[in-house]
Scaffold this motif. Structure first.
Motif, PDB file in Angstrom:
ATOM      1  N   PHE A 177       0.832  -1.207   0.000  1.00 43.79           N
ATOM      2  CA  PHE A 177       0.000   0.000   0.000  1.00 43.79           C
ATOM      3  C   PHE A 177       0.862   1.251   0.000  1.00 43.79           C
ATOM      4  CE2 PHE A 177      -2.017   3.372   2.522  1.00 43.79           C
ATOM      5  CZ  PHE A 177      -3.145   3.626   1.745  1.00 43.79           C
ATOM      6  N   ALA A 178       1.862   1.282   0.879  1.00 42.41           N
ATOM      7  CA  ALA A 178       2.742   2.449   0.979  1.00 42.41           C
ATOM      8  C   ALA A 178       3.507   2.657  -0.323  1.00 42.41           C
ATOM      9  CB  ALA A 178       3.705   2.283   2.146  1.00 42.41           C
ATOM     10  N   ARG A 179       3.986   1.584  -0.910  1.00 45.24           N
ATOM     11  CA  ARG A 179       4.713   1.675  -2.176  1.00 45.24           C
ATOM     12  C   ARG A 179       3.820   2.276  -3.266  1.00 45.24           C
ATOM     13  NH1 ARG A 179       6.675  -3.080  -2.266  1.00 45.24           N
ATOM     14  NH2 ARG A 179       8.744  -2.504  -1.583  1.00 45.24           N
ATOM     15  N   GLU A 180       2.587   1.817  -3.334  1.00 46.61           N
ATOM     16  CA  GLU A 180       1.666   2.328  -4.366  1.00 46.61           C
ATOM     17  C   GLU A 180       1.306   3.797  -4.115  1.00 46.61           C
ATOM     18  OE1 GLU A 180      -0.426   2.784  -7.712  1.00 46.61           O
ATOM     19  OE2 GLU A 180       0.886   1.105  -7.218  1.00 46.61           O
TER      20      GLU A 180
ATOM     21  N   ALA B  76      15.292  12.986 -10.511  1.00 46.71           N
ATOM     22  CA  ALA B  76      15.341  12.432  -9.156  1.00 46.71           C
ATOM     23  C   ALA B  76      14.102  11.585  -8.873  1.00 46.71           C
ATOM     24  CB  ALA B  76      15.467  13.555  -8.126  1.00 46.71           C
ATOM     25  N   TYR B  77      12.947  12.057  -9.315  1.00 44.71           N
ATOM     26  CA  TYR B  77      11.721  11.281  -9.130  1.00 44.71           C
ATOM     27  C   TYR B  77      11.767   9.971  -9.914  1.00 44.71           C
ATOM     28  CZ  TYR B  77       9.125  14.871  -6.545  1.00 44.71           C
ATOM     29  OH  TYR B  77       8.685  15.760  -5.588  1.00 44.71           O
ATOM     30  N   ARG B  78      12.352   9.995 -11.111  1.00 46.46           N
ATOM     31  CA  ARG B  78      12.499   8.750 -11.890  1.00 46.46           C
ATOM     32  C   ARG B  78      13.341   7.744 -11.108  1.00 46.46           C
ATOM     33  NH1 ARG B  78      13.189  11.937 -17.033  1.00 46.46           N
ATOM     34  NH2 ARG B  78      11.119  11.817 -17.973  1.00 46.46           N
ATOM     35  N   ALA B  79      14.411   8.231 -10.519  1.00 43.85           N
ATOM     36  CA  ALA B  79      15.273   7.352  -9.717  1.00 43.85           C
ATOM     37  C   ALA B  79      14.503   6.804  -8.519  1.00 43.85           C
ATOM     38  CB  ALA B  79      16.517   8.107  -9.266  1.00 43.85           C
ATOM     39  N   ASP B  80      13.683   7.648  -7.898  1.00 42.08           N
ATOM     40  CA  ASP B  80      12.867   7.199  -6.763  1.00 42.08           C
ATOM     41  C   ASP B  80      11.887   6.114  -7.197  1.00 42.08           C
ATOM     42  OD1 ASP B  80      14.146   9.006  -5.100  1.00 42.08           O
ATOM     43  OD2 ASP B  80      12.500  10.477  -5.136  1.00 42.08           O
TER      44      ASP B  80
ATOM     45  N   ARG C  86       4.316   5.833  -5.088  1.00 39.11           N
ATOM     46  CA  ARG C  86       4.389   5.868  -6.554  1.00 39.11           C
ATOM     47  C   ARG C  86       3.396   6.875  -7.126  1.00 39.11           C
ATOM     48  NH1 ARG C  86       1.543   3.802 -10.291  1.00 39.11           N
ATOM     49  NH2 ARG C  86       2.307   3.115 -12.281  1.00 39.11           N
ATOM     50  N   SER C  87       2.197   6.862  -6.612  1.00 40.78           N
ATOM     51  CA  SER C  87       1.159   7.782  -7.080  1.00 40.78           C
ATOM     52  C   SER C  87       1.549   9.241  -6.832  1.00 40.78           C
ATOM     53  CB  SER C  87      -0.166   7.467  -6.391  1.00 40.78           C
ATOM     54  OG  SER C  87      -1.161   8.372  -6.777  1.00 40.78           O
ATOM     55  N   LEU C  88       2.055   9.521  -5.641  1.00 38.26           N
ATOM     56  CA  LEU C  88       2.467  10.895  -5.320  1.00 38.26           C
ATOM     57  C   LEU C  88       3.656  11.337  -6.159  1.00 38.26           C
ATOM     58  CD1 LEU C  88       2.035  10.810  -1.456  1.00 38.26           C
ATOM     59  CD2 LEU C  88       0.661  12.107  -3.097  1.00 38.26           C
ATOM     60  N   ILE C  89       4.591  10.430  -6.377  1.00 36.36           N
ATOM     61  CA  ILE C  89       5.746  10.755  -7.208  1.00 36.36           C
ATOM     62  C   ILE C  89       5.295  11.083  -8.628  1.00 36.36           C
ATOM     63  CG2 ILE C  89       7.805   9.778  -8.312  1.00 36.36           C
ATOM     64  CD1 ILE C  89       8.287   8.266  -5.635  1.00 36.36           C
ATOM     65  N   LEU C  90       4.393  10.276  -9.172  1.00 35.36           N
ATOM     66  CA  LEU C  90       3.905  10.525 -10.535  1.00 35.36           C
ATOM     67  C   LEU C  90       3.179  11.862 -10.635  1.00 35.36           C
ATOM     68  CD1 LEU C  90       2.707   6.949 -11.546  1.00 35.36           C
ATOM     69  CD2 LEU C  90       4.701   8.195 -12.428  1.00 35.36           C
ATOM     70  N   GLN C  91       2.416  12.218  -9.615  1.00 31.02           N
ATOM     71  CA  GLN C  91       1.742  13.522  -9.607  1.00 31.02           C
ATOM     72  C   GLN C  91       2.760  14.660  -9.609  1.00 31.02           C
ATOM     73  OE1 GLN C  91      -1.076  13.886  -6.387  1.00 31.02           O
ATOM     74  NE2 GLN C  91      -1.999  11.915  -6.854  1.00 31.02           N
ATOM     75  N   ASN C  92       3.770  14.534  -8.772  1.00 31.74           N
ATOM     76  CA  ASN C  92       4.801  15.568  -8.707  1.00 31.74           C
ATOM     77  C   ASN C  92       5.604  15.634 -10.002  1.00 31.74           C
ATOM     78  OD1 ASN C  92       4.078  16.381  -6.130  1.00 31.74           O
ATOM     79  ND2 ASN C  92       5.516  15.014  -5.142  1.00 31.74           N
TER      80      ASN C  92
END
Length: 100
Positions: free
Chosen positions: A25-28, A90-94, A31-37
């Motif tokens: 759940f945390a991973r997803e 940086a987000y891609r790396a995350d 991931r969702s927040l990173i994609l939004q940013n």
């Protein structure tokens, strides 16, 4: 409420949302927040590419030849543009790190 019962309630909630574990759940969610940013910063990059009609490397190469814009505007845009690129990278790396 005891910690164990809170954890059990959290586990049940996460599982009822279709996730096997809290970690999934945390991973997803991450991931969702990173994609939004990433989308926000990519939109900034797209704006600069549209404004100048080139990518950042072309902009850097032609910086002095872009007489239509003031030096202050180009310098400000350069900093914002480069920062946006760095943040997206940086987000891609995350994303890669949390997918592993």
């Amino acid at each position: 409420m005891e910690i164990l019962s809170k954890n059990a309630a959290l586990d049940r909630t996460v599982q009822s949302l279709g996730f096997s574990t809290i970690e999934d759940f945390a991973r997803e969610q991450a991931r969702s927040l990173i994609l939004q940013n990433m989308a926000y910063y990519q939109a900034r990059i797209d704006l600069f590419e549209q404004k100048y009609g080139m990518d950042f490397s072309g902009f850097v190469e032609q910086f002095n030849a872009l007489g239509k814009y003031s030096i202050f505007e180009k310098e400000d845009d350069s900093l914002l543009w480069e920062t946006a690129i760095d943040v997206v990278n940086a987000y891609r790396a995350d994303l890669e790190a949390i997918a592993a």
